[in-house]
Design a protein around this motif. Structure first.
Motif, short mmCIF file in Angstrom:
data_model
loop_
_atom_site.label_atom_id
_atom_site.label_comp_id
_atom_site.label_asym_id
_atom_site.label_seq_id
_atom_site.Cartn_x
_atom_site.Cartn_y
_atom_site.Cartn_z
N PHE A 1 0.78 -1.24 0.00
CA PHE A 1 0.00 0.00 0.00
C PHE A 1 0.81 1.30 0.00
O PHE A 1 0.26 2.35 -0.32
CB PHE A 1 -0.94 0.02 1.22
N PHE A 2 2.09 1.27 0.35
CA PHE A 2 2.78 2.53 0.60
C PHE A 2 3.98 2.80 -0.31
O PHE A 2 4.66 3.81 -0.15
CB PHE A 2 3.24 2.59 2.06
N THR A 3 4.29 1.92 -1.26
CA THR A 3 5.46 2.15 -2.10
C THR A 3 5.37 3.42 -2.95
O THR A 3 6.42 4.01 -3.24
CB THR A 3 5.72 0.93 -3.01
N PRO A 4 4.17 3.89 -3.38
CA PRO A 4 4.14 5.15 -4.14
C PRO A 4 4.71 6.35 -3.38
O PRO A 4 5.13 7.33 -4.00
CB PRO A 4 2.64 5.35 -4.44
N LEU A 5 4.75 6.24 -2.05
CA LEU A 5 5.28 7.35 -1.26
C LEU A 5 6.78 7.56 -1.49
O LEU A 5 7.30 8.64 -1.20
CB LEU A 5 5.02 7.11 0.23
N PHE A 6 7.46 6.53 -1.97
CA PHE A 6 8.92 6.62 -2.12
C PHE A 6 9.35 7.14 -3.49
O PHE A 6 10.54 7.22 -3.77
CB PHE A 6 9.56 5.23 -1.89
N ARG A 7 8.41 7.50 -4.34
CA ARG A 7 8.75 7.90 -5.71
C ARG A 7 9.70 9.09 -5.74
O ARG A 7 10.62 9.16 -6.56
CB ARG A 7 7.47 8.24 -6.48
N ALA A 8 9.51 10.06 -4.85
CA ALA A 8 10.32 11.28 -4.86
C ALA A 8 11.56 11.18 -3.99
O ALA A 8 12.25 12.19 -3.77
CB ALA A 8 9.46 12.47 -4.40
N LEU A 9 11.88 9.98 -3.48
CA LEU A 9 13.05 9.81 -2.60
C LEU A 9 14.34 10.05 -3.39
O LEU A 9 14.60 9.37 -4.38
CB LEU A 9 13.05 8.40 -2.01
N PRO A 10 15.18 10.99 -2.98
CA PRO A 10 16.45 11.24 -3.69
C PRO A 10 17.40 10.05 -3.59
O PRO A 10 17.53 9.42 -2.54
CB PRO A 10 17.03 12.47 -2.98
N GLU A 11 18.06 9.75 -4.69
CA GLU A 11 19.07 8.68 -4.70
C GLU A 11 20.21 9.02 -3.74
O GLU A 11 20.81 8.13 -3.13
CB GLU A 11 19.62 8.49 -6.11
N ALA A 12 20.51 10.30 -3.58
CA ALA A 12 21.58 10.71 -2.67
C ALA A 12 21.27 10.33 -1.23
O ALA A 12 22.18 10.05 -0.46
CB ALA A 12 21.82 12.22 -2.78
N THR A 13 19.98 10.31 -0.89
CA THR A 13 19.58 9.90 0.46
C THR A 13 19.88 8.43 0.69
O THR A 13 20.40 8.03 1.74
CB THR A 13 18.09 10.18 0.69
N LEU A 14 19.56 7.59 -0.29
CA LEU A 14 19.88 6.17 -0.18
C LEU A 14 21.39 5.97 -0.09
O LEU A 14 21.88 5.12 0.68
CB LEU A 14 19.32 5.41 -1.38
#
Length: 626
Positions: A349-362
């Motif tokens: 249910f919640f994976t769409p929330l991660f779409r805008a996650l910056p690669e630099a954060t990972l």
């Protein structure tokens, strides 16, 4: 009733979770739920980041982790250990597959899943065959250097993400050179995001170890990405992550792929087990329950089988999540089972929330996570305590940096095996002497009061006799005979530590008997356990040495030697005096409660001592009495 109890015990031995749930208290549930929330909070950001380390898309973590959490919780013997994503295992997986298929391709993902299943099968087979002792042959010093080097490799792969650079390839030094030479091309917004995340992660972890710093930074980075429009400013983001799960299926591989992946799968199985068994034992000792190495292999194997079957990637022990789970007060594997459920909910249910996650954060999350693998303090301790351990650790570290991950792993395993065989091959031999005032025979190097008996060498190999050290021990024993200040009439060999005598070891004993016999020296053997005696029987060693020269105890061999040779020295007089006195005292104390056979042995030894002592009172041939 008895049959039902036996069935339950069998199930509990195969599924340790059932045994751990016996006597479960309702008051523990709150702590287990807190542990589950803690695991999930750490698993979501780290899982997405480590999936990329394995060359897989972020959603692969949601495929691999739930089944791995469940299977290890049911089949592993540790109650607090968390088996899910592991940076070490993820990088080993990527290193194995990268030469076979383009990263991210369908074939790459199929091979990644197949590698996880193959590593799982190897681990499971090792557990069934009770090979849990294999971790003992992976030197902790070598493992420290290997993991340190691996952490540096992982970190350098994330640095371009932090600077917004593209195009870095090759090994550690090639990537480092690329970063240094391309610093003028740094993308400033990306660098600001990466640096901010790094600083925030470090600060939050120092504020509180229980705070899920990675999850907090992940949420803040997503919010900042939306509010500031980071993607429009050129900051790379994760993008769309498909919701839901995948159906289990076997990865499409050929037999040639299996053979190609086999070395990497063996390496993953070995490293995953070596990483897990230490923390598992520590947690077991802390909470008062046993940890079975063979069951750990089975749990890790099934976790990897499940991860591969659901199109994920290889998994292993997560030290950070295990420590956080323990600090949260988790009492049982229930925390991992509930965490698997929470992870499934996020995947659905919640994976769409991660779409805008910056690669630099990972990238920042990975760098901070693997920084704990760079044990500078441990390297300093090795350097201070034992230089050889430090050098082999640094050799393993540099091997990963110079040769790359898989060759570095082979070097680390080779170093561990070499050190094991080399140390076992050294002729560690102790000369035993009688401790003053006792009938005990002790290492003369450790007890200055211990004295040897004239004409008799009592020697004890401090390692089991086997092919690697047999000839070295033979030479050392003969050297003891040659360099003795007095003429040696007999050698009494204490075989207590030889638990698995092989044919070359038995042949050495036969050859040693013949060489000593040619010099007029008698070979006597003591404290040989049943398997060792059986091997000596089958190889003809007992027939050559003589069954009357095999003794259950060192003292029995010494007494028999003295009974056969006329005593003439002060040390022997003292020995007989102490021996008769102590045997007499012992007989009076325990004779009534001793079995008939032991009472007869005691009485026979006492008669032999008296017989030998009587020789002291007789003048030697051709001279006057002492």
């Amino acid at each position: 009733m008895s049959q039902r109890g036996t069935t339950t015990d069998r199930r509990s031995s195969f599924i340790p979770f059932l045994a751990s749930m016996r006597g479960y208290r309702p008051s523990w549930l709150k702590r287990d739920l807190v542990g589950a929330l803690t695991i999930t909070a750490l698993l979501i950001p780290e899982g997405m980041a480590y999936a990329q380390l394995a060359g897989a898309p972020p959603q692969a973590a949601f495929y691999a982790c739930p089944v791995a959490l469940v299977l290890y919780a049911l089949l592993g013997s540790s109650r607090q250990l968390v088996v899910a994503v592991s940076a070490t295992v993820a990088v080993l997986s990527a290193a194995t597959i990268s030469a076979l298929a383009p990263s991210g391709s369908a074939h790459f993902l199929a091979l990644t899943a197949g590698l996880a299943m193959l590593a799982g099968l190897i681990s499971l087979l090792a557990g069934v065959l009770r090979l849990g002792r294999i971790a003992q042959f992976f030197s902790p010093s070598v493992l420290t250097g290997f993991v340190f080097g691996l952490a540096l490799v992982i970190a350098i792969k994330q640095v371009p993400k932090l600077f917004g650079l593209k195009g870095a390839e090759g090994g550690f030094f090639e990537r480092l050179w690329f970063v240094l030479t391309h610093l003028p091309r740094t993308h400033l917004p990306t660098l600001l995001v990466g640096a901010s995340c790094l600083v925030l992660l470090v600060v939050l972890e120092r504020i509180s170890e229980r705070l899920p710093a990675a999850l907090v930074v992940l949420v803040l980075a997503i919010l900042a990405s939306h509010l500031l429009g980071l993607q429009a400013r050129g900051v790379e983001v994760v993008g769309n992550i498909p919701s839901g799960l995948v159906a289990p299926r076997l990865p499409g591989m050929k037999w040639s792929d299996v053979l190609t992946l086999l070395p990497g799968a063996c390496g993953i199985a070995l490293v995953a087990f070596a990483e897990a068994i230490g923390p598992a034992r520590m947690l077991g000792a802390r909470h008062g329950y046993p940890v079975n190495p063979n069951q750990e292999l089975i749990g890790l194997g099934c976790a990897n089988l499940g991860a591969g079957l659901f199109q994920g990637f290889s998994v292993g022990c997560s030290l950070s999540k295990s420590a956080a789970n323990d600090q949260a007060g988790a009492h049982s594997q229930l925390s991992s089972l509930v965490a698997a459920g929470f992870t499934l909910l996020v995947a659905l249910f919640f994976t769409p929330l991660f779409r805008a996650l910056p690669e630099a954060t990972l990238g920042a999350i990975v760098v901070v996570a693997v920084s704990g693998m760079m044990e500078v303090g441990e390297l300093r301790r090795l350097s201070r305590l034992r230089r050889v351990d430090f050098l082999v650790s640094m050799t393993a570290l540099l091997g990963v940096l110079v040769l790359d991950v898989l060759p570095g792993l082979l070097l680390a395993v080779g170093l561990s095996l070499f050190l094991t065989v080399y140390r076992a091959s050294l002729p560690r031999l102790s000369e035993l002497g009688r401790a003053a005032g006792t009938l005990d025979f002790v290492d003369m190097r450790h007890d200055p009061s211990a004295r040897s008996l004239p004409g008799l060498k009592v020697l004890r190999p401090n390692e089991g006799i086997f092919f690697a050290n047999a000839e070295s021990l033979r030479e050392e024993i003969l050297e003891h005979v040659r360099r003795g200040p007095l003429s040696v009439q007999a050698v009494l060999l204490d075989l207590e530590v030889t638990t698995d005598l092989d044919v070359p070891g038995a042949d050495m004993l036969a050859g040693l008997h013949e060489e000593l016999e040619s010099r007029g020296v008698t070979l006597m053997l003591a404290r040989a356990i049943a398997p060792t005696q059986e091997m000596m029987e089958r190889t003809g060693v007992l027939e050559k040495v003589g069954r009357d020269h095999l003794y259950p105890h060192v003292l029995g061999g010494v007494v028999d030697y003295l009974a056969r040779h006329a005593p003439h020295a002060r040390d022997e007089r003292a020995f007989f005096h102490d021996g008769l006195h102590r045997l007499g005292t012992l007989a009076e104390e325990v004779e009534a409660s001793m079995p008939d056979e032991e009472r007869e042995q005691l009485e026979r030894m006492r008669r032999e001592l008296r017989q030998a002592e009587s020789a002291l009172e007789e003048p030697p041939h051709g001279g006057s009495g002492p």
